[in-house]
Design a protein around this motif. Structure first.
Motif, PDB file in Angstrom:
ATOM      1  N   HIS A  85      -1.119  -6.897  28.700  1.00  0.00           N
ATOM      2  CA  HIS A  85      -2.564  -7.081  28.561  1.00  0.00           C
ATOM      3  C   HIS A  85      -2.950  -8.176  27.582  1.00  0.00           C
ATOM      4  O   HIS A  85      -4.106  -8.266  27.182  1.00  0.00           O
ATOM      5  N   SER A  86      -1.993  -8.981  27.176  1.00  0.00           N
ATOM      6  CA  SER A  86      -2.312 -10.063  26.234  1.00  0.00           C
ATOM      7  C   SER A  86      -1.421 -11.267  26.496  1.00  0.00           C
ATOM      8  O   SER A  86      -0.409 -11.163  27.169  1.00  0.00           O
ATOM      9  N   GLU A  87      -1.839 -12.391  25.965  1.00  0.00           N
ATOM     10  CA  GLU A  87      -1.012 -13.592  26.057  1.00  0.00           C
ATOM     11  C   GLU A  87       0.021 -13.512  24.943  1.00  0.00           C
ATOM     12  O   GLU A  87      -0.296 -13.698  23.777  1.00  0.00           O
ATOM     13  N   MET A  88       1.246 -13.228  25.331  1.00  0.00           N
ATOM     14  CA  MET A  88       2.301 -13.017  24.361  1.00  0.00           C
ATOM     15  C   MET A  88       2.501 -14.243  23.484  1.00  0.00           C
ATOM     16  O   MET A  88       2.579 -15.356  23.964  1.00  0.00           O
ATOM     17  N   TRP A  89       2.532 -14.028  22.189  1.00  0.00           N
ATOM     18  CA  TRP A  89       2.796 -15.008  21.130  1.00  0.00           C
ATOM     19  C   TRP A  89       1.695 -16.047  20.950  1.00  0.00           C
ATOM     20  O   TRP A  89       1.857 -16.982  20.181  1.00  0.00           O
ATOM     21  N   HIS A  90       0.570 -15.923  21.637  1.00  0.00           N
ATOM     22  CA  HIS A  90      -0.542 -16.852  21.433  1.00  0.00           C
ATOM     23  C   HIS A  90      -1.068 -16.678  20.006  1.00  0.00           C
ATOM     24  O   HIS A  90      -1.303 -15.558  19.569  1.00  0.00           O
ATOM     25  N   PRO A  91      -1.263 -17.780  19.257  1.00  0.00           N
ATOM     26  CA  PRO A  91      -1.658 -17.656  17.847  1.00  0.00           C
ATOM     27  C   PRO A  91      -2.969 -16.896  17.623  1.00  0.00           C
ATOM     28  O   PRO A  91      -3.092 -16.140  16.673  1.00  0.00           O
ATOM     29  N   LEU A  92      -3.950 -17.110  18.485  1.00  0.00           N
ATOM     30  CA  LEU A  92      -5.226 -16.438  18.282  1.00  0.00           C
ATOM     31  C   LEU A  92      -5.253 -15.064  18.940  1.00  0.00           C
ATOM     32  O   LEU A  92      -5.527 -14.061  18.277  1.00  0.00           O
ATOM     33  N   TYR A  93      -4.963 -15.003  20.223  1.00  0.00           N
ATOM     34  CA  TYR A  93      -5.121 -13.747  20.949  1.00  0.00           C
ATOM     35  C   TYR A  93      -4.065 -12.716  20.598  1.00  0.00           C
ATOM     36  O   TYR A  93      -4.374 -11.524  20.487  1.00  0.00           O
ATOM     37  N   PHE A  94      -2.843 -13.124  20.435  1.00  0.00           N
ATOM     38  CA  PHE A  94      -1.806 -12.145  20.136  1.00  0.00           C
ATOM     39  C   PHE A  94      -1.733 -11.846  18.639  1.00  0.00           C
ATOM     40  O   PHE A  94      -1.876 -10.709  18.213  1.00  0.00           O
ATOM     41  N   TRP A  95      -1.515 -12.883  17.846  1.00  0.00           N
ATOM     42  CA  TRP A  95      -1.283 -12.655  16.413  1.00  0.00           C
ATOM     43  C   TRP A  95      -2.544 -12.278  15.649  1.00  0.00           C
ATOM     44  O   TRP A  95      -2.501 -11.410  14.779  1.00  0.00           O
ATOM     45  N   PHE A  96      -3.668 -12.885  15.952  1.00  0.00           N
ATOM     46  CA  PHE A  96      -4.876 -12.552  15.198  1.00  0.00           C
ATOM     47  C   PHE A  96      -5.555 -11.304  15.748  1.00  0.00           C
ATOM     48  O   PHE A  96      -5.733 -10.320  15.038  1.00  0.00           O
ATOM     49  N   TYR A  97      -5.937 -11.336  17.031  1.00  0.00           N
ATOM     50  CA  TYR A  97      -6.679 -10.205  17.586  1.00  0.00           C
ATOM     51  C   TYR A  97      -5.816  -8.955  17.738  1.00  0.00           C
ATOM     52  O   TYR A  97      -6.181  -7.873  17.294  1.00  0.00           O
ATOM     53  N   PHE A  98      -4.680  -9.108  18.401  1.00  0.00           N
ATOM     54  CA  PHE A  98      -3.873  -7.920  18.689  1.00  0.00           C
ATOM     55  C   PHE A  98      -3.145  -7.404  17.454  1.00  0.00           C
ATOM     56  O   PHE A  98      -3.245  -6.235  17.100  1.00  0.00           O
ATOM     57  N   VAL A  99      -2.416  -8.259  16.763  1.00  0.00           N
ATOM     58  CA  VAL A  99      -1.598  -7.787  15.646  1.00  0.00           C
ATOM     59  C   VAL A  99      -2.433  -7.594  14.383  1.00  0.00           C
ATOM     60  O   VAL A  99      -2.506  -6.489  13.846  1.00  0.00           O
ATOM     61  N   PHE A 100      -3.078  -8.643  13.890  1.00  0.00           N
ATOM     62  CA  PHE A 100      -3.776  -8.555  12.608  1.00  0.00           C
ATOM     63  C   PHE A 100      -4.955  -7.592  12.638  1.00  0.00           C
ATOM     64  O   PHE A 100      -5.064  -6.700  11.789  1.00  0.00           O
ATOM     65  N   MET A 101      -5.851  -7.757  13.586  1.00  0.00           N
ATOM     66  CA  MET A 101      -7.058  -6.924  13.603  1.00  0.00           C
ATOM     67  C   MET A 101      -6.731  -5.448  13.844  1.00  0.00           C
ATOM     68  O   MET A 101      -7.381  -4.570  13.291  1.00  0.00           O
ATOM     69  N   ASN A 102      -5.718  -5.168  14.644  1.00  0.00           N
ATOM     70  CA  ASN A 102      -5.339  -3.776  14.868  1.00  0.00           C
ATOM     71  C   ASN A 102      -4.481  -3.228  13.739  1.00  0.00           C
ATOM     72  O   ASN A 102      -4.510  -2.031  13.465  1.00  0.00           O
ATOM     73  N   ALA A 103      -3.733  -4.085  13.081  1.00  0.00           N
ATOM     74  CA  ALA A 103      -2.930  -3.632  11.946  1.00  0.00           C
ATOM     75  C   ALA A 103      -3.818  -3.144  10.805  1.00  0.00           C
ATOM     76  O   ALA A 103      -3.431  -2.249  10.044  1.00  0.00           O
ATOM     77  N   LEU A 104      -5.006  -3.716  10.690  1.00  0.00           N
ATOM     78  CA  LEU A 104      -5.943  -3.243   9.661  1.00  0.00           C
ATOM     79  C   LEU A 104      -6.235  -1.764   9.832  1.00  0.00           C
ATOM     80  O   LEU A 104      -6.392  -1.027   8.855  1.00  0.00           O
ATOM     81  N   TRP A 105      -6.292  -1.316  11.093  1.00  0.00           N
ATOM     82  CA  TRP A 105      -6.595   0.090  11.370  1.00  0.00           C
ATOM     83  C   TRP A 105      -5.386   0.979  11.151  1.00  0.00           C
ATOM     84  O   TRP A 105      -5.487   2.202  11.270  1.00  0.00           O
ATOM     85  N   ILE A 106      -4.244   0.383  10.852  1.00  0.00           N
ATOM     86  CA  ILE A 106      -3.074   1.158  10.429  1.00  0.00           C
ATOM     87  C   ILE A 106      -2.944   1.091   8.912  1.00  0.00           C
ATOM     88  O   ILE A 106      -2.679   2.096   8.256  1.00  0.00           O
ATOM     89  N   ILE A 107      -3.177  -0.076   8.351  1.00  0.00           N
ATOM     90  CA  ILE A 107      -3.018  -0.258   6.907  1.00  0.00           C
ATOM     91  C   ILE A 107      -4.077   0.511   6.124  1.00  0.00           C
ATOM     92  O   ILE A 107      -3.754   1.239   5.175  1.00  0.00           O
ATOM     93  N   ILE A 108      -5.336   0.392   6.503  1.00  0.00           N
ATOM     94  CA  ILE A 108      -6.421   1.049   5.758  1.00  0.00           C
ATOM     95  C   ILE A 108      -6.282   2.575   5.781  1.00  0.00           C
ATOM     96  O   ILE A 108      -6.331   3.206   4.715  1.00  0.00           O
ATOM     97  N   PRO A 109      -6.098   3.224   6.944  1.00  0.00           N
ATOM     98  CA  PRO A 109      -5.902   4.685   6.895  1.00  0.00           C
ATOM     99  C   PRO A 109      -4.654   5.090   6.114  1.00  0.00           C
ATOM    100  O   PRO A 109      -4.651   6.120   5.444  1.00  0.00           O
ATOM    101  N   SER A 110      -3.600   4.280   6.173  1.00  0.00           N
ATOM    102  CA  SER A 110      -2.395   4.603   5.407  1.00  0.00           C
ATOM    103  C   SER A 110      -2.670   4.558   3.912  1.00  0.00           C
ATOM    104  O   SER A 110      -2.206   5.428   3.165  1.00  0.00           O
TER     105      SER A 110
END
Length: 76
Positions: free
Chosen positions: A26-51
């Motif tokens: 469901h994403s463009e694998m390894w794309h700097p904006l769509y994969f790393w920023f939107y998928f990884v970074f923005m969703n990782a915030l929802w793991i880091i903050i609750p942790s």
């Protein structure tokens, strides 16, 4: 700790895991904006903050238990 934090953490872990299992279809694998920023970074915030909130709650609960235990030990 509120149930919403636990639910958010659980939901995001499932989200990352299901995407991994489906080969990130469901994403463009390894794309700097769509994969790393939107998928990884923005969703990782929802793991880091609750942790962080869970660890903070654990710390406060442990401190309260230690204080209660020391008061009980002084009484005996």
């Amino acid at each position: 700790m509120r149930a919403e934090t636990h639910g958010q953490l659980y939901g995001d872990v499932l989200y990352f895991y299901t995407e991994y299992r489906e080969g990130f279809a469901h994403s463009e694998m390894w794309h700097p904006l769509y994969f790393w920023f939107y998928f990884v970074f923005m969703n990782a915030l929802w793991i880091i903050i609750p942790s962080i909130l869970l660890l903070d709650a654990w710390r406060h609960l442990s401190a309260a238990q230690r204080a209660l235990d020391s008061v009980k030990a002084k009484r005996h």
